[in-house]
Design a protein around this motif. Structure first.
Motif, PDB file in Angstrom:
ATOM      1  N   ALA A 116       0.863  -1.179   0.000  1.00 21.63           N
ATOM      2  CA  ALA A 116       0.000   0.000   0.000  1.00 21.63           C
ATOM      3  C   ALA A 116       0.895   1.223   0.000  1.00 21.63           C
ATOM      4  O   ALA A 116       1.837   1.318   0.802  1.00 21.63           O
ATOM      5  CB  ALA A 116      -0.902  -0.001   1.225  1.00 21.63           C
ATOM      6  N   ILE A 117       0.627   2.158  -0.894  1.00 26.07           N
ATOM      7  CA  ILE A 117       1.401   3.396  -0.997  1.00 26.07           C
ATOM      8  C   ILE A 117       0.534   4.519  -0.437  1.00 26.07           C
ATOM      9  O   ILE A 117      -0.416   4.974  -1.096  1.00 26.07           O
ATOM     10  CB  ILE A 117       1.782   3.690  -2.463  1.00 26.07           C
ATOM     11  CG1 ILE A 117       2.497   2.496  -3.087  1.00 26.07           C
ATOM     12  CG2 ILE A 117       2.645   4.947  -2.534  1.00 26.07           C
ATOM     13  CD1 ILE A 117       3.811   2.124  -2.428  1.00 26.07           C
ATOM     14  N   PRO A 118       0.803   4.983   0.784  1.00 28.32           N
ATOM     15  CA  PRO A 118      -0.035   6.045   1.350  1.00 28.32           C
ATOM     16  C   PRO A 118       0.047   7.323   0.535  1.00 28.32           C
ATOM     17  O   PRO A 118       0.938   7.499  -0.309  1.00 28.32           O
ATOM     18  CB  PRO A 118       0.567   6.245   2.758  1.00 28.32           C
ATOM     19  CG  PRO A 118       1.361   5.008   3.033  1.00 28.32           C
ATOM     20  CD  PRO A 118       1.861   4.542   1.701  1.00 28.32           C
ATOM     21  N   ALA A 119      -0.878   8.215   0.787  1.00 27.89           N
ATOM     22  CA  ALA A 119      -0.840   9.527   0.145  1.00 27.89           C
ATOM     23  C   ALA A 119       0.438  10.255   0.538  1.00 27.89           C
ATOM     24  O   ALA A 119       1.171   9.838   1.451  1.00 27.89           O
ATOM     25  CB  ALA A 119      -2.059  10.339   0.578  1.00 27.89           C
ATOM     26  N   GLY A 120       0.726  11.340  -0.147  1.00 28.48           N
ATOM     27  CA  GLY A 120       1.895  12.135   0.184  1.00 28.48           C
ATOM     28  C   GLY A 120       1.772  12.758   1.564  1.00 28.48           C
ATOM     29  O   GLY A 120       0.669  12.945   2.091  1.00 28.48           O
ATOM     30  N   ALA A 121       2.915  13.078   2.135  1.00 27.84           N
ATOM     31  CA  ALA A 121       2.939  13.690   3.466  1.00 27.84           C
ATOM     32  C   ALA A 121       2.763  15.198   3.370  1.00 27.84           C
ATOM     33  O   ALA A 121       3.229  15.831   2.426  1.00 27.84           O
ATOM     34  CB  ALA A 121       4.255  13.369   4.165  1.00 27.84           C
ATOM     35  N   LYS A 122       2.088  15.774   4.362  1.00 24.66           N
ATOM     36  CA  LYS A 122       2.003  17.222   4.473  1.00 24.66           C
ATOM     37  C   LYS A 122       3.281  17.740   5.129  1.00 24.66           C
ATOM     38  O   LYS A 122       3.893  17.029   5.942  1.00 24.66           O
ATOM     39  CB  LYS A 122       0.795  17.615   5.318  1.00 24.66           C
ATOM     40  CG  LYS A 122      -0.551  17.205   4.723  1.00 24.66           C
ATOM     41  CD  LYS A 122      -1.690  17.598   5.638  1.00 24.66           C
ATOM     42  CE  LYS A 122      -3.034  17.177   5.042  1.00 24.66           C
ATOM     43  NZ  LYS A 122      -4.157  17.541   5.953  1.00 24.66           N
ATOM     44  N   PRO A 123       3.700  18.962   4.797  1.00 23.33           N
ATOM     45  CA  PRO A 123       4.873  19.537   5.491  1.00 23.33           C
ATOM     46  C   PRO A 123       4.661  19.506   6.995  1.00 23.33           C
ATOM     47  O   PRO A 123       3.595  19.858   7.506  1.00 23.33           O
ATOM     48  CB  PRO A 123       4.919  20.971   4.956  1.00 23.33           C
ATOM     49  CG  PRO A 123       4.261  20.900   3.622  1.00 23.33           C
ATOM     50  CD  PRO A 123       3.163  19.879   3.768  1.00 23.33           C
ATOM     51  N   GLY A 124       5.668  19.051   7.716  1.00 23.73           N
ATOM     52  CA  GLY A 124       5.575  18.932   9.157  1.00 23.73           C
ATOM     53  C   GLY A 124       5.024  17.615   9.641  1.00 23.73           C
ATOM     54  O   GLY A 124       5.023  17.346  10.843  1.00 23.73           O
ATOM     55  N   SER A 125       4.542  16.752   8.711  1.00 23.42           N
ATOM     56  CA  SER A 125       4.036  15.440   9.075  1.00 23.42           C
ATOM     57  C   SER A 125       4.943  14.385   8.462  1.00 23.42           C
ATOM     58  O   SER A 125       6.112  14.656   8.128  1.00 23.42           O
ATOM     59  CB  SER A 125       2.594  15.276   8.615  1.00 23.42           C
ATOM     60  OG  SER A 125       2.039  14.053   9.063  1.00 23.42           O
TER      61      SER A 125
END
Length: 437
Positions: free
Chosen positions: A420-429
């Motif tokens: 499973a390829i999660p969604a992209g990360a938000k800055p700071g996460s």
């Protein structure tokens, strides 16, 4: 994040700029300990594959503009999926270490995110890097990419079925969060899988236009994982076998044929939404914006293929070897006409085409590989197949359809994995944060 938040992260608003400068602010204590103690793991990470020296020369010969290219790490989707396919790959699968807990998994993903967000911008894994720290301790960064640009590096992270639950049970309290379709692929006709080059709790796909940059990424992420995850297997790839943008020429595989002519392209948002990205309405909701990756190591019987006459090669594939056009006529991008007999009933292009499979499409990002010679003196070479799809059932249906493919006489599937390829990360996460919310 020092240089990263200041120079590398491009934000769309003051709020995003502030988020980009917020935690993670550096590697965890476990990550720093891995850098100090993880030499054994790092050396294993670069031990698979041959021909690196020639690949380095090829990578260095690329245009300066390409070498300087840097792709943003943070975003709605992980980079390395619709990103223009680079020339080189280092793929690695990892297993979590025994007796690790939920916090170990979370901090590992945080540390990997922090390091990846720096390396994709041409920076070292930490502010002190390869030469800026205490000379009496091992450096944070291994240093072989010092002076090299980002070279289009993308780093993509995946979570395997066994991460959610294995023979030891629900190790990290996430079994109930496993996507229903995330399970080991079923056996396919002709599989000859090596368990030593299959599966894994986690995966990392590092693609770049300089092979040394891709190897540097896997090497350092392996060091960071020391004590929490160990390398299970890895594969080097070169010479992309598909395209993801319209301005890229269709590349050729080791059989000499153009590969990926009908691939989904980055600007085809409708096809991406339908066939690649997990929708907000899909289950589980934490996978929205992500995708599913299938990796297949496909050995090619090169010497046998090379003795097949050209007309037969064309018949097997269903395309003209020179220009890539379907045998039914037209240019490379002409829609194949399956109504007549020009294209064999079991030609690869017929069996794989969406019109013959209820419209099923996948996004391919494969690479050639050559691992030297085998015990018989023949090339240990083939295709490292990578595909992204909204649902693993898309790949399963296509692979079953290919059971009568005439090309099967010249290939063997020897490695396999799904993540499973999660969604992209938000800055700071960090990548995969939604799994633990």
């Amino acid at each position: 994040m020092d240089e990263l938040s200041k120079d590398a992260v491009t934000a769309d608003s003051p709020e995003e700029s502030a988020a980009a400068a917020s935690p993670p602010t550096g590697l965890s204590r476990r990550g720093l300990l891995g850098l100090a103690l993880g030499g054994g793991v790092a050396s294993l990470a670069v031990g698979v594959g041959a021909g690196l020296t020639g690949g380095v020369a090829l990578g260095r010969a690329r245009a300066e503009a390409d070498a300087e290219n840097a792709y943003e790490f943070f975003g709605a989707h992980q980079a390395g999926i619709t990103t223009p396919v680079q020339e080189h790959l280092h793929f690695a699968a990892f297993d979590m270490m025994p007796r690790t807990d939920r916090d170990d998994l979370i901090t590992l993903l945080q540390d990997w995110t922090y390091a990846a967000s720096r390396m994709t911008q041409g920076l070292e894994v930490s502010a002190t890097g390869a030469v800026g720290g205490d000379a009496e301790v091992p450096p944070d960064d291994t240093g072989e990419a010092l002076g090299l640009p980002a070279s289009g590096l993308t780093i993509t992270f995946g979570l395997g079925p066994s991460l959610f639950q294995n023979e030891d049970g629900d190790r990290y309290g996430i079994a109930s969060r496993r996507p229903e379709s995330l399970e080991r692929l079923p056996a396919f006709l002709g599989d000859d899988l090596d368990p030593q080059t299959s599966h894994g709790d986690l995966c990392i796909q590092a693609c770049a236009d300089d092979p040394q940059v891709a190897v540097h990424a896997i090497r350092n992420l392996s060091r960071i994982a020391f004590g929490r995850a160990r390398l299970r297997w890895s594969q080097l790839g070169f010479g992309k076998t598909s395209r993801t943008t319209s301005d890229q020429a269709t590349p050729r595989n080791l059989f000499g044929f153009k590969d990926g002519t009908a691939n989904i392209l980055a600007d085809d948002t409708a096809a991406l939404d339908e066939s690649v990205w997990v929708a907000a309405s899909d289950e589980p909701s934490w996978m929205a914006g992500g995708s599913y990756l299938v990796a297949r190591k496909i050995a090619m019987l090169i010497e046998t293929w090379d003795r097949v006459r050209l007309s037969e090669q064309d018949t097997i594939i269903g395309r003209d070897k020179g220009v890539g056009a379907p045998l039914s006529g037209g240019d490379e991008f002409a829609a194949p006409d399956f109504g007549g007999s020009a294209i064999d009933a079991n030609a690869h292009v017929r069996l794989a085409h969406p019109s013959q499979n209820d419209g099923i499409r996948i996004l391919r990002r494969g690479f050639n590989y050559v691992n030297g010679n085998n015990d018989l003196g023949r090339l240990d070479a083939g295709l490292f197949f990578l595909s992204y799809q909204r649902d693993p059932q898309q790949f399963i249906a296509l692979q079953r359809r290919l059971s009568t493919d005439r090309m099967n006489e010249y290939i063997r599937h020897v490695g396999s994995g799904i993540w499973a390829i999660p969604a992209g990360a938000k800055p700071g996460s960090y990548v995969g944060a939604g799994l633990f919310d």
